[in-house]
Design a protein around this motif. Structure first.
Motif, PDB file in Angstrom:
ATOM      1  N   ASP A 198       0.808  -1.223   0.000  1.00 22.17           N
ATOM      2  CA  ASP A 198       0.000   0.000   0.000  1.00 22.17           C
ATOM      3  C   ASP A 198       0.841   1.273   0.000  1.00 22.17           C
ATOM      4  O   ASP A 198       0.299   2.377  -0.123  1.00 22.17           O
ATOM      5  CB  ASP A 198      -0.992   0.016   1.167  1.00 22.17           C
ATOM      6  CG  ASP A 198      -0.325  -0.038   2.534  1.00 22.17           C
ATOM      7  OD1 ASP A 198       0.924  -0.133   2.599  1.00 22.17           O
ATOM      8  OD2 ASP A 198      -1.051   0.008   3.549  1.00 22.17           O
ATOM      9  N   THR A 235     -15.755   5.106  -5.691  1.00 21.26           N
ATOM     10  CA  THR A 235     -14.682   5.073  -4.691  1.00 21.26           C
ATOM     11  C   THR A 235     -15.136   4.352  -3.433  1.00 21.26           C
ATOM     12  O   THR A 235     -14.403   3.528  -2.865  1.00 21.26           O
ATOM     13  CB  THR A 235     -14.226   6.499  -4.342  1.00 21.26           C
ATOM     14  OG1 THR A 235     -13.712   7.129  -5.522  1.00 21.26           O
ATOM     15  CG2 THR A 235     -13.132   6.472  -3.288  1.00 21.26           C
ATOM     16  N   GLN A 236     -16.352   4.631  -2.988  1.00 24.86           N
ATOM     17  CA  GLN A 236     -16.875   3.966  -1.795  1.00 24.86           C
ATOM     18  C   GLN A 236     -17.091   2.478  -2.051  1.00 24.86           C
ATOM     19  O   GLN A 236     -16.807   1.643  -1.186  1.00 24.86           O
ATOM     20  CB  GLN A 236     -18.184   4.613  -1.348  1.00 24.86           C
ATOM     21  CG  GLN A 236     -18.748   4.013  -0.064  1.00 24.86           C
ATOM     22  CD  GLN A 236     -19.990   4.739   0.431  1.00 24.86           C
ATOM     23  OE1 GLN A 236     -20.377   5.770  -0.110  1.00 24.86           O
ATOM     24  NE2 GLN A 236     -20.622   4.191   1.463  1.00 24.86           N
ATOM     25  N   SER A 269     -13.699   0.871  -1.920  1.00 25.42           N
ATOM     26  CA  SER A 269     -13.166   0.901  -0.560  1.00 25.42           C
ATOM     27  C   SER A 269     -13.846  -0.136   0.332  1.00 25.42           C
ATOM     28  O   SER A 269     -13.179  -0.855   1.101  1.00 25.42           O
ATOM     29  CB  SER A 269     -13.332   2.302   0.030  1.00 25.42           C
ATOM     30  OG  SER A 269     -12.869   2.349   1.356  1.00 25.42           O
ATOM     31  N   GLU A 270     -15.159  -0.233   0.243  1.00 18.98           N
ATOM     32  CA  GLU A 270     -15.893  -1.186   1.080  1.00 18.98           C
ATOM     33  C   GLU A 270     -15.540  -2.623   0.704  1.00 18.98           C
ATOM     34  O   GLU A 270     -15.441  -3.498   1.578  1.00 18.98           O
ATOM     35  CB  GLU A 270     -17.391  -0.938   0.951  1.00 18.98           C
ATOM     36  CG  GLU A 270     -17.830   0.363   1.625  1.00 18.98           C
ATOM     37  CD  GLU A 270     -19.311   0.647   1.433  1.00 18.98           C
ATOM     38  OE1 GLU A 270     -19.963  -0.105   0.659  1.00 18.98           O
ATOM     39  OE2 GLU A 270     -19.819   1.611   2.040  1.00 18.98           O
ATOM     40  N   GLN A 278     -12.026  -3.400   2.063  1.00 21.87           N
ATOM     41  CA  GLN A 278     -12.090  -3.562   3.512  1.00 21.87           C
ATOM     42  C   GLN A 278     -12.639  -4.944   3.880  1.00 21.87           C
ATOM     43  O   GLN A 278     -12.161  -5.598   4.820  1.00 21.87           O
ATOM     44  CB  GLN A 278     -12.970  -2.466   4.126  1.00 21.87           C
ATOM     45  CG  GLN A 278     -13.022  -2.482   5.647  1.00 21.87           C
ATOM     46  CD  GLN A 278     -11.663  -2.348   6.297  1.00 21.87           C
ATOM     47  OE1 GLN A 278     -10.823  -1.563   5.840  1.00 21.87           O
ATOM     48  NE2 GLN A 278     -11.426  -3.105   7.363  1.00 21.87           N
TER      49      GLN A 278
END
Length: 488
Positions: A290, A349-350, A353-354, A357
Motif C-alpha cells: 500500500d 470510490t466507496q 473501498s468497502e 475492507q
C-alpha cells in the motif's frame, strides 16, 4: 526471422559519456546448459526460435563466447536505496551485450544478468543463482501476460559453477530483453557528480531514442519528465489493481520507460493485506504494497531533483501533480474494469473501498475473489454469496456488498458484456510465491516441467487452461508465508 549471425546490433549507449559505463568481457560459466527459452520474447527480436539448436546459443549466453558485433558494457548509475543515496551502484553482475535492431527499426537491449564481476561489483561475485534467475524469468512472463509494462527474459542458462549465498548454490545467467535499461539512477549519478553537460546529453539521448515526438515540444525536458511521470503512474496503478508488490522500489530500480524492472523479492498478494511486505529485509515496511503509490511519488521527486539543471521547480511540480492525477485516474479505471463497470460514478470510490475492507477483514484471496465474481450473473448477485463460501468464513457482510454492487450496475447503459469484460481483466492465474518456489526446487533437481506449465498459463492468465487448473487453486497455508530476500 533471424539467426544469431544475422542479428543486427547497434551500440548507441556506449557512444555516450565514458563515465556511464565500462567495457567488460563476461566471465564464462562451467558446463552451461539451457534451462528454458521463451519463444514469445524471441519473436520480439525477430529471432528464429530454432536458434536454441545452434550450439553457440548456450556458449554466448553463458559468457563463453560473444558475437563479433556485440560490445558488452557494464552500466554505471547510482540511486536512493531505502531512502538513502548510494553513489556506488552500477551493473555489478550484468552486462549490456548490445542493442538489437529489428526490421521496423525498433531497438531492444540484450542484457546478460549473472555474467561475473564488473568494476561495480563491490564485494560481490557478479553471479546470479539459478533460484533468482527462475523467479525473474517467470515474473517477467507473468507481467507481460497481464499486459503490465515490464522487462522480458529470453532464456535461462544453468551451470555447474558454484556460488555461496546463504548456502552453496549453482550460478546461472538470465538473458534479459528490454526497450531500455536506463533508470532514474543514471540521471542521479550524473547530477550528483556534477556532470551536468553529460546529463543533458543523456536526456537528449532518451528523447531521440524513446520519445522522438517530444523533440519539437516547447519544453522538451519538461515534457520528458511529465511523460516519465505518466508512465510510472500507469505502471504502479496496474500493480495495485492486480495485487503485485515489487519489494525494492529503490530509484536505481525505476525505469525511465515505466517498465517493471529488477525483480527481486517481489510477490503477488494471496490473502488481501494492504500492508503486505514481500521483502523480509524491509524492516520498516517502506516498500509495502500500500506504500507503492507514495514511493512512486518519492522516487519521481528524487528523479526530478536530479533534473534541476534542465528543469525549474514549476516544471517539476507540474510533473509530480500529473503523476498523482494519472495514478488515481488509471487505478480507478482499472478497478472499474475488474468490476465490469464501463462508466464512472461518484459512488465508485466507496464501492471499491468497502470491497477492499471486506477482503482485508476476512483475509480473502484477492485474485480468486475477483475471478469468482467474474462468474456471477447480475440476477444472482443479491443471493450469490454461496459462490464465495470457499473464500469467506462468513458471507453476511459480503451479501450486503453484493447488493450494493448490483444497484451500481443498474447505472450502466449496457451490462451484456459484463462477465466477458471481467474475465478479461481478472486473471485466473498469477505467479504465486509458492508456485515459483516449487518450480525452483524441481529445477534444481533437473525437472523443468513446472516452469513449462507456468510459462504456458502466465502467457495467457485470463484463459481457463482446464488441464492445469491446480495452478489456480488457493495456496496452501505454508505457501502464504514464504520470506523472499534480496540475495541472488
Amino acid at each position: 526471422m533471424k539467426t544469431l549471425s544475422t542479428l543486427m546490433f547497434a551500440n548507441s549507449y556506449s557512444e555516450l559519456a565514458t563515465s556511464l559505463g565500462m567495457s567488460v568481457i563476461p566471465q564464462p560459466l562451467d558446463q552451461p546448459y539451457l534451462v528454458h527459452f521463451n519463444p514469445l520474447v524471441a519473436e520480439k527480436l525477430e529471432l528464429d526460435p530454432a536458434v536454441v539448436l545452434d550450439t553457440r546459443f548456450i556458449e554466448i549466453f553463458s559468457g563463453n563466447k560473444i558475437l563479433a558485433n556485440m560490445s558488452p558494457l557494464a552500466m554505471k548509475y547510482s540511486g536512493h536505496q531505502f531512502g538513502q543515496y548510494n553513489p556506488d551502484l552500477g551493473d555489478g553482475r550484468g552486462l549490456l551485450l548490445g542493442e538489437v535492431i529489428t526490421s521496423t527499426g525498433k531497438k531492444w537491449d540484450l542484457h546478460l544478468k549473472g555474467s561475473g564481476k564488473t568494476p561495480y561489483s563491490r564485494m560481490g561475485d557478479g553471479r546470479a543463482v539459478l533460484r533468482s534467475s527462475i523467479r525473474e524469468y517467470l515474473a517477467s512472463a507473468a507481467m507481460a501476460g497481464l499486459s503490465i509494462p515490464t522487462t522480458h527474459a529470453l532464456a535461462i542458462i544453468g551451470s555447474q559453477t558454484s556460488v555461496i549465498r546463504e548456502n552453496v548454490e549453482t550460478a546461472a545467467t538470465l538473458v534479459r530483453v528490454a526497450e531500455s535499461h536506463l533508470r532514474f539512477g543514471h540521471f542521479e549519478y550524473l547530477f550528483y557528480t556534477g556532470q551536468h553537460q553529460e546529463l543533458q546529453q543523456l536526456a537528449d539521448y532518451v528523447i531521440e531514442h524513446h520519445f522522438p515526438e517530444l523533440a519539437s515540444a516547447p519544453s522538451p525536458y519538461a515534457s520528458l519528465f511529465k511523460q516519465i511521470c505518466q508512465r510510472t503512474a500507469a505502471m504502479i496503478a496496474a500493480w495495485q489493481a492486480v495485487g503485485f508488490a515489487h519489494g525494492v522500489m529503490n530509484t536505481d530500480n525505476m525505469s525511465i520507460l515505466g517498465l517493471t524492472f529488477d525483480y527481486g523479492p517481489f510477490g503477488f498478494i494471496d490473502d488481501y493485506e494492504p500492508s503486505y511486505i514481500c521483502n523480509h529485509s524491509d524492516y520498516s515496511g517502506r516498500y509495502a504494497f500500500d506504500q507503492q503509490p507514495a514511493i512512486g511519488l518519492w522516487n519521481l521527486s528524487a528523479f526530478g531533483y536530479a533534473l534541476t539543471p534542465l528543469l525549474n521547480k514549476t516544471e517539476i511540480d507540474d510533473g509530480l501533480e500529473h503523476y498523482q492525477h494519472q495514478l488515481q485516474q488509471q487505478y480507478s479505471h482499472n478497478m472499474r474494469q475488474k468490476l465490469g463497470l464501463t462508466i464512472a460514478d461518484e459512488s465508485d470510490t466507496q464501492l471499491f473501498s468497502e470491497l477492499l475492507q471486506l477482503l482485508k477483514q476476512y483475509k480473502v484471496d484477492y485474485t480468486l475473489f475477483f475471478r469468482t465474481l467474474s462468474q456471477v450473473r447480475i440476477d444472482e448477485l443479491p443471493h450469490g454469496e454461496h459462490h464465495f463460501n470457499a473464500l469467506f468464513q462468513c458471507t453476511l457482510a459480503l451479501k450486503t456488498w453484493l447488493a450494493c454492487y448490483q444497484q451500481r450496475l443498474q447505472l450502466e447503459p449496457d451490462t451484456r458484456q459484463r462477465l466477458t469484460t471481467m474475465r478479461q481483466h481478472n486473471p485466473k492465474y498469477i505467479l504465486r510465491n509458492y508456485l515459483a518456489q516449487q518450480a525452483i526446487e524441481e529445477a534444481e533437481q533437473g525437472n523443468y516441467q513446472l516452469i513449462e506449465q507456468l510459462m504456458t498459463v502466465l502467457a495467457h492468465p485470463f484463459d481457463e487452461h482446464e488441464d492445469v487448473e491446480k495452478l489456480a487453486q488457493l495456496p496452501p497455508h505454508w505457501g502464504k508465508h514464504l520470506e523472499i530476500s534480496c540475495s541472488s
